[in-house]
Design an enzyme around this catalytic site. Structure first.
Site, PDB file in Angstrom:
ATOM      1  N   LYS A   3      -8.473  -1.724  -0.729  1.00 27.06           N
ATOM      2  CA  LYS A   3      -7.183  -2.085  -1.312  1.00 27.06           C
ATOM      3  C   LYS A   3      -7.268  -3.320  -2.206  1.00 27.06           C
ATOM      4  O   LYS A   3      -6.241  -3.843  -2.640  1.00 27.06           O
ATOM      5  CB  LYS A   3      -6.169  -2.329  -0.189  1.00 27.06           C
ATOM      6  N   ARG A  46       3.368  -0.770  12.521  1.00 25.00           N
ATOM      7  CA  ARG A  46       3.541   0.263  11.501  1.00 25.00           C
ATOM      8  C   ARG A  46       3.988   1.563  12.157  1.00 25.00           C
ATOM      9  O   ARG A  46       3.762   1.790  13.346  1.00 25.00           O
ATOM     10  CB  ARG A  46       2.217   0.499  10.750  1.00 25.00           C
ATOM     11  N   ASN A  79      -1.059   3.879   5.829  1.00 26.83           N
ATOM     12  CA  ASN A  79      -0.268   4.610   6.812  1.00 26.83           C
ATOM     13  C   ASN A  79      -0.245   6.114   6.560  1.00 26.83           C
ATOM     14  O   ASN A  79      -0.259   6.909   7.497  1.00 26.83           O
ATOM     15  CB  ASN A  79       1.160   4.065   6.825  1.00 26.83           C
ATOM     16  N   PRO A 136       0.096   0.020  -1.427  1.00 25.27           N
ATOM     17  CA  PRO A 136      -0.833   0.933  -2.105  1.00 25.27           C
ATOM     18  C   PRO A 136      -2.084   1.188  -1.268  1.00 25.27           C
ATOM     19  O   PRO A 136      -2.665   0.266  -0.703  1.00 25.27           O
ATOM     20  CB  PRO A 136      -1.180   0.177  -3.389  1.00 25.27           C
ATOM     21  N   GLU A 137      -2.453   2.456  -1.173  1.00 24.62           N
ATOM     22  CA  GLU A 137      -3.669   2.805  -0.454  1.00 24.62           C
ATOM     23  C   GLU A 137      -4.829   2.876  -1.440  1.00 24.62           C
ATOM     24  O   GLU A 137      -4.660   2.686  -2.649  1.00 24.62           O
ATOM     25  CB  GLU A 137      -3.452   4.093   0.333  1.00 24.62           C
TER      26      GLU A 137
END
Length: 324
Positions: A52, A314, A221, A2-3
């Protein structure tokens, strides 16, 4: 993972449905049982997010700190209503005049639960999904529930978090002190200057700096890829070599996109869409973004194929022409 927008929305759910209520705290799974006793039966008095991470304050001067990580998720159930500041957005995107509820094809629709409380189940993690209405309250825990927070009208079950711990105020302050600025907490000039100063002294690639939570809070991301494309910035450029005006543009664009994400629950990163394109984008993830998960597809601007590569463990998506 989750961003930042998702965590702020979860904090708003707690603010509406739990703050001001006495909360029964338990650990159906058992792993949080001892810490649960420290806040069980106390009244929740505040809920806030920084990047976050989320912090729930109780009236005995203790806080519950949660970091969802990759696998964490909250399930809300009961007479659930959503934060009125989100409800008032009514689907507005900030930069457009389109309004109205748009259903995500995967059933994720952050606006579906807006309005009067209804006895339902709402899952909140990286995305949101309203599930079937419930007949029995509270419902039985589903799966490995680390912690259950229960009031007379609402229940929240947490599964799979990276961090779940009870802290005192000094410990909370220490955690927050390590985090970079979060526009939802402070979007003023001091926050911008802190971000610019950190980026401009680092030899690290700007793509890695945007994901460093000590530099700026909340970017993951998706937002990383989209912010860099919107700025037409090469992701490999060391932070100290990125033009100062570009660094400031990145911060201000993050303020803008995070606000949209908090209001709508979706990481919409395309501006100035007509009504049909807006509805299409809100309904399908692949139509919301410029480069994210579009590897091998033509750039929406120049037609060059979008590249995907591994950076810092990532996936990084970018256009080798527009971001050269």
């Amino acid at each position: 993972m989750p961003e930042g927008h998702s965590v702020h929305r979860i904090a708003k759910q707690f603010a509406v449905n739990f703050v001001g209520h006495r909360v029964a705290v338990s650990s159906p799974q058992g792993r949080f049982a001892e810490d649960a006793k420290r806040i069980d039966g106390h009244t929740m008095i505040a809920a806030k997010a920084v990047g976050k991470q989320m912090f729930l304050e109780f009236d005995n001067e203790l806080w519950l700190r949660i970091h969802l990580g990759i696998y964490g998720a909250w399930d809300f159930a009961g007479d659930i209503s959503i934060d009125p500041t989100i409800a008032s957005a009514n689907g507005r995107m900030g930069q457009t005049n389109q309004q109205g509820t748009v259903l995500d094809e995967a059933g994720e629709n952050s606006l579906h639960s807006i309005g009067a409380p209804r006895r339902t189940r709402l899952r909140m993690s990286e995305s949101e999904k309203v599930e079937a209405d419930i007949d029995v309250f509270p419902p039985e825990p589903i799966g490995q529930v680390r912690v259950r927070l229960l009031t007379d009208t609402a229940v929240a079950d947490l599964r799979g978090p990276t961090a779940c711990e009870v802290l005192d105020p000094a410990e909370v302050d220490a955690v927050i002190a390590k985090l970079g600025p979060d526009p939802q907490v402070d979007d003023g000039p001091e926050a911008e200057e802190a971000f610019v100063a950190k980026v401009r002294k680092k030899p690290t690639a700007i793509a890695l700096l945007l994901m460093d939570q000590s530099v700026v809070s909340g970017i993951g991301n998706v937002y990383r890829a989209e912010l860099l494309f919107r700025a037409r910035q090469n992701p490999h450029t060391p932070g100290k070599l990125v033009a100062e005006d570009t660094v400031r543009e990145l911060w201000r664009d993050w303020v803008h996109l995070l606000k949209i994400g908090v209001e709508t629950g979706q990481m919409m990163t395309m501006d100035d869409l007509d009504e049909e394109s807006y509805r299409k984008a809100m309904a399908k993830r692949e139509d919301r973004h410029w480069v994210y998960k579009r590897e091998g597809l033509p750039c929406r601007v120049c037609g060059t194929h979008i590249v995907m590569e591994e950076l810092g463990g990532r996936k990084l998506y970018w256009c080798p022409k527009d971001q050269a």
